[in-house]
Design a protein around this motif. Structure first.
Motif, PDB file in Angstrom:
ATOM      1  N   ARG A   1       0.819  -1.214   0.000  1.00 27.98           N
ATOM      2  CA  ARG A   1       0.000   0.000   0.000  1.00 27.98           C
ATOM      3  C   ARG A   1       0.856   1.269   0.000  1.00 27.98           C
ATOM      4  O   ARG A   1       0.427   2.307  -0.494  1.00 27.98           O
ATOM      5  CB  ARG A   1      -0.971  -0.019   1.178  1.00 27.98           C
ATOM      6  CG  ARG A   1      -2.021  -1.128   1.026  1.00 27.98           C
ATOM      7  CD  ARG A   1      -2.995  -1.157   2.183  1.00 27.98           C
ATOM      8  NE  ARG A   1      -3.823   0.040   2.237  1.00 27.98           N
ATOM      9  CZ  ARG A   1      -4.877   0.254   1.469  1.00 27.98           C
ATOM     10  NH1 ARG A   1      -5.232  -0.657   0.597  1.00 27.98           N
ATOM     11  NH2 ARG A   1      -5.573   1.358   1.574  1.00 27.98           N
TER      12      ARG A   1
ATOM     13  N   PHE B   1      -1.229   4.508  -1.157  1.00 26.06           N
ATOM     14  CA  PHE B   1      -2.373   4.620  -0.243  1.00 26.06           C
ATOM     15  C   PHE B   1      -1.916   4.920   1.182  1.00 26.06           C
ATOM     16  O   PHE B   1      -2.693   5.344   2.017  1.00 26.06           O
ATOM     17  CB  PHE B   1      -3.197   3.330  -0.239  1.00 26.06           C
ATOM     18  CG  PHE B   1      -3.799   3.010  -1.573  1.00 26.06           C
ATOM     19  CD1 PHE B   1      -4.587   3.938  -2.238  1.00 26.06           C
ATOM     20  CD2 PHE B   1      -3.569   1.789  -2.179  1.00 26.06           C
ATOM     21  CE1 PHE B   1      -5.130   3.653  -3.474  1.00 26.06           C
ATOM     22  CE2 PHE B   1      -4.108   1.495  -3.423  1.00 26.06           C
ATOM     23  CZ  PHE B   1      -4.893   2.430  -4.064  1.00 26.06           C
TER      24      PHE B   1
ATOM     25  N   VAL C   1      -1.420   8.968  -5.478  1.00 21.49           N
ATOM     26  CA  VAL C   1      -1.810   7.663  -6.015  1.00 21.49           C
ATOM     27  C   VAL C   1      -2.121   7.707  -7.504  1.00 21.49           C
ATOM     28  O   VAL C   1      -1.642   6.878  -8.281  1.00 21.49           O
ATOM     29  CB  VAL C   1      -3.098   7.153  -5.319  1.00 21.49           C
ATOM     30  CG1 VAL C   1      -3.454   5.760  -5.788  1.00 21.49           C
ATOM     31  CG2 VAL C   1      -2.950   7.199  -3.815  1.00 21.49           C
ATOM     32  N   ASN C   2      -2.939   8.685  -7.888  1.00 21.74           N
ATOM     33  CA  ASN C   2      -3.459   8.676  -9.254  1.00 21.74           C
ATOM     34  C   ASN C   2      -2.449   9.144 -10.293  1.00 21.74           C
ATOM     35  O   ASN C   2      -2.750   9.196 -11.471  1.00 21.74           O
ATOM     36  CB  ASN C   2      -4.749   9.509  -9.345  1.00 21.74           C
ATOM     37  CG  ASN C   2      -4.566  10.902  -8.775  1.00 21.74           C
ATOM     38  OD1 ASN C   2      -3.661  11.150  -8.002  1.00 21.74           O
ATOM     39  ND2 ASN C   2      -5.426  11.819  -9.183  1.00 21.74           N
TER      40      ASN C   2
ATOM     41  N   ILE D   1       1.450   3.201 -11.324  1.00 23.53           N
ATOM     42  CA  ILE D   1       1.588   1.847 -10.795  1.00 23.53           C
ATOM     43  C   ILE D   1       0.234   1.161 -10.925  1.00 23.53           C
ATOM     44  O   ILE D   1      -0.792   1.735 -10.566  1.00 23.53           O
ATOM     45  CB  ILE D   1       2.030   1.893  -9.320  1.00 23.53           C
ATOM     46  CG1 ILE D   1       3.488   2.325  -9.256  1.00 23.53           C
ATOM     47  CG2 ILE D   1       1.835   0.542  -8.648  1.00 23.53           C
ATOM     48  CD1 ILE D   1       4.019   2.520  -7.875  1.00 23.53           C
TER      49      ILE D   1
ATOM     50  N   VAL E   1      -2.506  -1.686  -9.952  1.00 23.45           N
ATOM     51  CA  VAL E   1      -2.803  -2.503  -8.776  1.00 23.45           C
ATOM     52  C   VAL E   1      -3.906  -3.501  -9.116  1.00 23.45           C
ATOM     53  O   VAL E   1      -4.929  -3.130  -9.675  1.00 23.45           O
ATOM     54  CB  VAL E   1      -3.262  -1.643  -7.579  1.00 23.45           C
ATOM     55  CG1 VAL E   1      -3.402  -2.512  -6.331  1.00 23.45           C
ATOM     56  CG2 VAL E   1      -2.294  -0.509  -7.321  1.00 23.45           C
TER      57      VAL E   1
ATOM     58  N   GLY F   1      -9.247   3.882 -17.287  1.00 26.03           N
ATOM     59  CA  GLY F   1      -8.038   4.682 -17.092  1.00 26.03           C
ATOM     60  C   GLY F   1      -7.719   5.568 -18.283  1.00 26.03           C
ATOM     61  O   GLY F   1      -7.301   6.716 -18.130  1.00 26.03           O
TER      62      GLY F   1
ATOM     63  N   ALA G   1      -5.436  -2.582 -15.585  1.00 24.67           N
ATOM     64  CA  ALA G   1      -4.272  -1.881 -15.062  1.00 24.67           C
ATOM     65  C   ALA G   1      -3.165  -1.798 -16.108  1.00 24.67           C
ATOM     66  O   ALA G   1      -2.502  -0.776 -16.250  1.00 24.67           O
ATOM     67  CB  ALA G   1      -3.760  -2.597 -13.809  1.00 24.67           C
TER      68      ALA G   1
ATOM     69  N   MET H   1      -8.677   5.225  -8.196  1.00 24.91           N
ATOM     70  CA  MET H   1      -7.573   6.161  -7.983  1.00 24.91           C
ATOM     71  C   MET H   1      -6.271   5.627  -8.569  1.00 24.91           C
ATOM     72  O   MET H   1      -5.492   6.370  -9.158  1.00 24.91           O
ATOM     73  CB  MET H   1      -7.429   6.476  -6.494  1.00 24.91           C
ATOM     74  CG  MET H   1      -8.551   7.380  -6.002  1.00 24.91           C
ATOM     75  SD  MET H   1      -8.636   7.511  -4.216  1.00 24.91           S
ATOM     76  CE  MET H   1      -7.156   8.448  -3.898  1.00 24.91           C
TER      77      MET H   1
ATOM     78  N   LEU I   1      -6.028   3.941 -11.078  1.00 23.44           N
ATOM     79  CA  LEU I   1      -6.125   4.041 -12.533  1.00 23.44           C
ATOM     80  C   LEU I   1      -6.069   5.498 -13.001  1.00 23.44           C
ATOM     81  O   LEU I   1      -6.233   5.780 -14.176  1.00 23.44           O
ATOM     82  CB  LEU I   1      -7.424   3.391 -13.018  1.00 23.44           C
ATOM     83  CG  LEU I   1      -7.473   1.873 -12.861  1.00 23.44           C
ATOM     84  CD1 LEU I   1      -8.889   1.349 -13.066  1.00 23.44           C
ATOM     85  CD2 LEU I   1      -6.517   1.195 -13.820  1.00 23.44           C
ATOM     86  N   GLY I   2      -5.886   6.414 -12.051  1.00 23.21           N
ATOM     87  CA  GLY I   2      -5.672   7.800 -12.441  1.00 23.21           C
ATOM     88  C   GLY I   2      -6.751   8.771 -12.002  1.00 23.21           C
ATOM     89  O   GLY I   2      -6.672   9.951 -12.302  1.00 23.21           O
ATOM     90  N   ALA I   3      -7.778   8.301 -11.305  1.00 20.99           N
ATOM     91  CA  ALA I   3      -8.853   9.203 -10.913  1.00 20.99           C
ATOM     92  C   ALA I   3      -8.496   9.942  -9.632  1.00 20.99           C
ATOM     93  O   ALA I   3      -7.875   9.376  -8.739  1.00 20.99           O
ATOM     94  CB  ALA I   3     -10.149   8.415 -10.707  1.00 20.99           C
TER      95      ALA I   3
END
Lengths: 359, 269
Positions: free
Chosen positions: A47, A52, A72-73, A77, A79, A99, A147, B170, B172-174
Motif C-alpha cells: 500500500r 495509499f 496515487v493517481n 503503478i 494494482v 483509465g 491496469a 484512484m 487508474l488515475g482518478a
C-alpha cells in the motif's frame, strides 16, 4: 535496470513499527513475490508503493524517480486488488477503458487500444458483459488488462487469490504466470501462501514482523532459509540444535555431522532438514548407520496419507521427526502406530540456519 | 436455503401464506369496494356501484389543496432530509471514524421515539419562543422523521460496497472526487432512490406531525381524511383512500425495483 527500488522504508503506527527499514529492488520484467504472515508488514509495503499509505521514513523509486510526493493517481503503478475490485456498473470494455478515459485520449484511440488489449487477454468475446457475469479467471484477466493498458512501470498484486478455493486458486495462479510470461510486466505480488510465493516468483521476499528477512530465488529460500522463521514459513520442517565441533563439523544429539558452516567453533547453531530427506530403515538394522548418515531409533506416532506421498511422524526419544516419502514405499513396507523404526538422514541434507536458535 | 425450501413444500404452507395475504390486503379491498357504494355513508358490502364519490373528490378544491400540500411537504422534507442524510452516510461509511456506530444509532432515534412525543417536544419548544409553528418548522420536523430512512438505505449500500473500488479508480488515475463520482455514486444511486422514495411516502402519509404542528389553514391529505372521519363518514373518504393506495403502490413499486425497501426492513428488525 531496476524498475522498483525500496530504500530503507519504514512505517510507524503509534508505537508499532509496521515496516522496519525494508530495502529491495525489482528488475524490469521480474516477478517478485512478498511472502509473510498477516501482520508481517507485506500489505503495508504494497500500500505504500501504491501510494495509499505515506511511509514514515525511507524512499520508493519507480523507474529511477522517487514517487514519495506523487499522489496515487499519478504514480503510474497498476494494482490488482483482492477480489479484483472490478467496477460492477461497467462492462468489461468500459472497465478496461476507464483509465484511458481519464487521460483525455481521443475516443477512436481509446477504442483501438481497448480492443487490442481485450484480444491480448482473450476477453474480446466478453467485452459487453458485466463483471458479475464473468468467471474468476475472466475477472482476473479484466483486472490485469485494466491496469496494464495504462502501461504502468510496476504491477502490484494484493493477495488476489486469498478468498478463493484451492482449485480455482491453482488455475488462476497458473494463468497469471502465463500472462506474465507473455506480456512481460514487472510485478510485485503479495501473499501469505508459500506455494503461491514459490511457484510464481523469480525471487521471493520473505517478511516477518515488519522486516525483510530474506530475498532470494525460490530454490534458495526453500533449501537455504535464512532463519528458522523462514524455514517454518515455507512448509513443515525438522529443526535441531547443534554445536560447532570443528571445521565443518557440527555435533547434533551426540553425533558428529559434516555440514558446511562458517559459524565459529563452539557456537550453538540451528540446523534444519526437510521431511523428504529423511529415510526409514527397519529397526532390526544395525544400531549404527553407515558413515555420512545421521541415525535415530524411534516409534511411529502418526501416518498422514497425501496421495502421492505420505507423512510419517516418528518419536525418537521424546523428540518428533517428520518424514515424507513416496506413497509407493508404503505398500512395500506397511507402518502402523507404534512400529519400531530407524530414521536415517544423509549429512548433506542438513542445512545450517544463520540465526542463533535462541534469538 | 434448503430449510426454507423444505418449509415451503409443506401442505399447510400455501394456506398460511394465503391467510397472511388476505389479512394484509382485506382492509384495502374493503375500502376500495366501499368507495363505489351508492349509499350516503360508508358501507360494506356496497349497496350499488357508482363513481360519484370519486367525481366529488376530484371536483372539490379542498381535497386537491390537501393533496398539493401533502406533496409539497413530502418533496421539501425529503430534499432537506437528503441534504442531511447523504453526507452523514458518506462520513459514517468511512472506516476508522470513531464512534460511528454510536452516531448512526443516534441518527436513527427519530424512528425509535414515538412521533407523538417528538411532536410534543417541538410544540413545547415553539411555546417557549412564544410563536406558532411556522411551515418551515413543520417541514423540518418531517425531515427529521424521515432522514433515518435515507441514511439507513444509503449507509447499507455504501458499507456493502468494496472500499477497494475507490482505490482501484484512484490507482487508474482518478482523483478522489472523480473516483467518487464515477465509481461510488453510480453503485449507490439505486439505494439512495429507494430510500428517498420510502422517505417521501412516509412524509406524504404522515398524520401525527402535521395534525399537531400545522395550523388550521394548512391541511394535508391524511389530516383532511382524519378530520373527515371524525365528523362524518362519507364514502368520499373511501374514494380518497383508494386513490392514496394507488399512488403509494406506484411509488413503492419504483422503490422496490432496487430491493432497497426490503433492505431497510431487514435493517429495522
Amino acid at each position: 535496470m531496476n524498475k522498483l527500488e525500496i530504500l530503507g522504508l519504514s512505517k510507524q503506527y503509534g508505537d508499532e513499527l509496521a515496516l522496519d527499514e525494508v530495502s529491495l529492488a525489482v528488475a524490469e520484467g521480474e516477478f517478485v513475490t512478498v511472502l509473510g504472515r498477516s501482520g508481517s508488514g507485506k500489505t503495508t509495503l504494497l500500500r505504500s508503493i501504491a501510494g495509499f499509505i505515506k511511509p514514515t521514513a525511507g524512499n520508493i523509486r519507480v523507474a529511477g524517480r522517487s514517487v514519495l510526493d506523487v499522489p496515487v493517481n499519478k504514480r503510474g503503478i497498476g494494482v490488482v486488488f483482492q477480489n479484483y475490485a472490478l467496477f460492477p456498473h461497467l462492462t468489461v470494455r468500459q472497465n478496461v477503458a476507464y483509465g484511458l478515459r481519464l487521460r483525455r485520449i481521443p475516443k477512436h484511440e481509446i477504442r483501438e487500444r481497448v480492443e487490442a488489449q481485450l484480444d491480448r487477454v482473450q476477453l474480446a468475446k466478453y467485452a459487453d458483459r458485466t463483471p458479475a457475469q464473468l468467471s474468476g479467471g475472466q475477472q482476473q484477466r479484466v483486472a490485469v488488462a485494466r491496469a496494464l493498458i495504462l502501461e504502468p512501470e510496476v504491477m502490484l498484486f494484493d493477495e488476489p487469490f486469498s478468498n478463493l478455493d484451492v482449485r480455482l486458486r491453482e488455475s488462476l495462479r497458473n494463468e497469471l504466470g502465463q500472462m506474465h510470461d507473455r506480456l512481460g510486466f514487472t510485478a510485485l505480488f503479495v501473499t501469505h501462501d508459500q506455494r503461491e510465493a514459490l511457484s510464481l516468483a523469480d525471487r521471493v521476499a520473505v517478511m516477518d514482523q515488519g522486516r525483510l528477512v530474506q530475498f532470494a530465488t525460490p530454490q534458495t529460500i526453500y533449501n537455504q532459509p535464512a532463519s528458522s522463521a523462514v524455514a517454518t514459513m515455507l512448509g513443515r520442517t525438522n529443526l535441531f540444535t547443534g554445536r560447532v565441533a570443528g571445521s565443518n563439523i557440527i555435533e547434533v544429539e551426540g553425533q558428529r555431522l559434516t555440514i558446511e558452516t562458517s559459524a565459529p567453533l563452539g557456537a550453538e547453531v540451528s540446523v534444519m532438514v526437510r521431511p523428504h530427506r529423511l529415510r526409514l530403515v527397519s529397526a532390526e538394522g544395525a544400531a549404527r548407520g553407515p558413515a555420512g548418515e545421521f541415525h535415530a531409533a524411534g516409534t511411529v506416532r502418526s501416518i498422514e496419507y497425501h496421495g502421492a506421498t505420505e507423512a510419517v511422524l516418528v518419536d525418537t526419544d521424546g523428540r518428533e521427526l517428520l518424514l515424507e516419502r513416496p506413497a509407493e514405499e508404503s505398500t512395500e513396507r506397511t507402518l502402523d502406530y507404534g512400529t519400531r523404526v530407524d530414521v536415517r538422514i544423509p549429512h548433506s541434507a542438513f542445512q545450517v540456519l544463520e540465526s542463533h536458535p535462541k534469538q | 436455503m434448503n430449510r426454507a425450501l423444505r418449509i415451503a413444500s409443506r401442505a399447510w404452507f400455501p394456506v398460511v401464506v394465503a391467510a397472511i395475504i388476505v389479512f394484509l390486503l382485506a382492509p384495502i379491498a374493503v375500502i376500495v369496494a366501499a368507495s363505489f357504494t351508492t349509499s350516503n355513508y360508508l358501507s360494506f358490502p356496497p349497496d350499488g356501484l357508482t363513481l360519484k364519490w370519486y367525481a366529488e373528490v376530484l371536483v372539490d378544491p379542498s381535497w386537491g389543496a390537501a393533496v398539493i400540500n401533502s406533496l409539497l411537504l413530502a418533496i421539501s422534507s425529503s430534499l432537506i432530509a437528503s441534504v442531511v442524510a447523504v453526507p452523514a452516510a458518506l462520513v459514517l461509511s468511512r472506516r476508522g471514524i470513531r464512534a460511528a456506530d454510536l452516531l448512526s444509532s443516534f441518527l436513527m432515534l427519530p424512528i425509535m421515539v414515538p412521533s407523538v412525543l417528538f411532536v410534543l417536544g417541538v410544540l413545547l419548544g415553539y411555546q417557549l419562543l412564544d410563536s406558532p409553528v411556522p411551515v418551515l418548522g413543520l417541514i423540518l420536523a418531517l425531515a427529521v422523521l424521515i432522514a433515518p430512512y435515507i441514511l439507513r438505505t444509503l449507509l447499507a449500500a455504501l458499507e456493502e460496497l468494496d472500499p477497494a473500488l475507490e482505490e482501484a479508480a484512484m490507482s487508474l488515475g482518478a482523483s478522489r472526487l472523480r473516483a467518487w463520482v464515477s465509481v461510488v455514486l453510480p453503485n449507490v444511486l439505486g439505494a439512495y432512490a429507494g430510500g428517498l422514495a420510502l422517505a417521501f411516502i412516509i412524509a406524504f402519509d404522515e398524520l401525527v406531525v402535521p395534525l399537531f404542528l400545522a395550523g388550521p389553514a394548512l391541511s394535508t391529505l391524511p389530516v383532511r381524511i382524519y378530520r373527515e372521519v371524525a365528523f362524518d363518514v362519507s364514502p368520499q373518504i373511501a374514494a380518497v383512500s383508494a386513490l392514496l393506495v394507488v399512488v403509494t403502490v406506484l411509488i413503492s413499486t419504483l422503490a422496490a425495483r432496487d430491493g432497497s425497501a426490503t433492505r431497510i426492513l431487514k435493517e429495522q428488525r
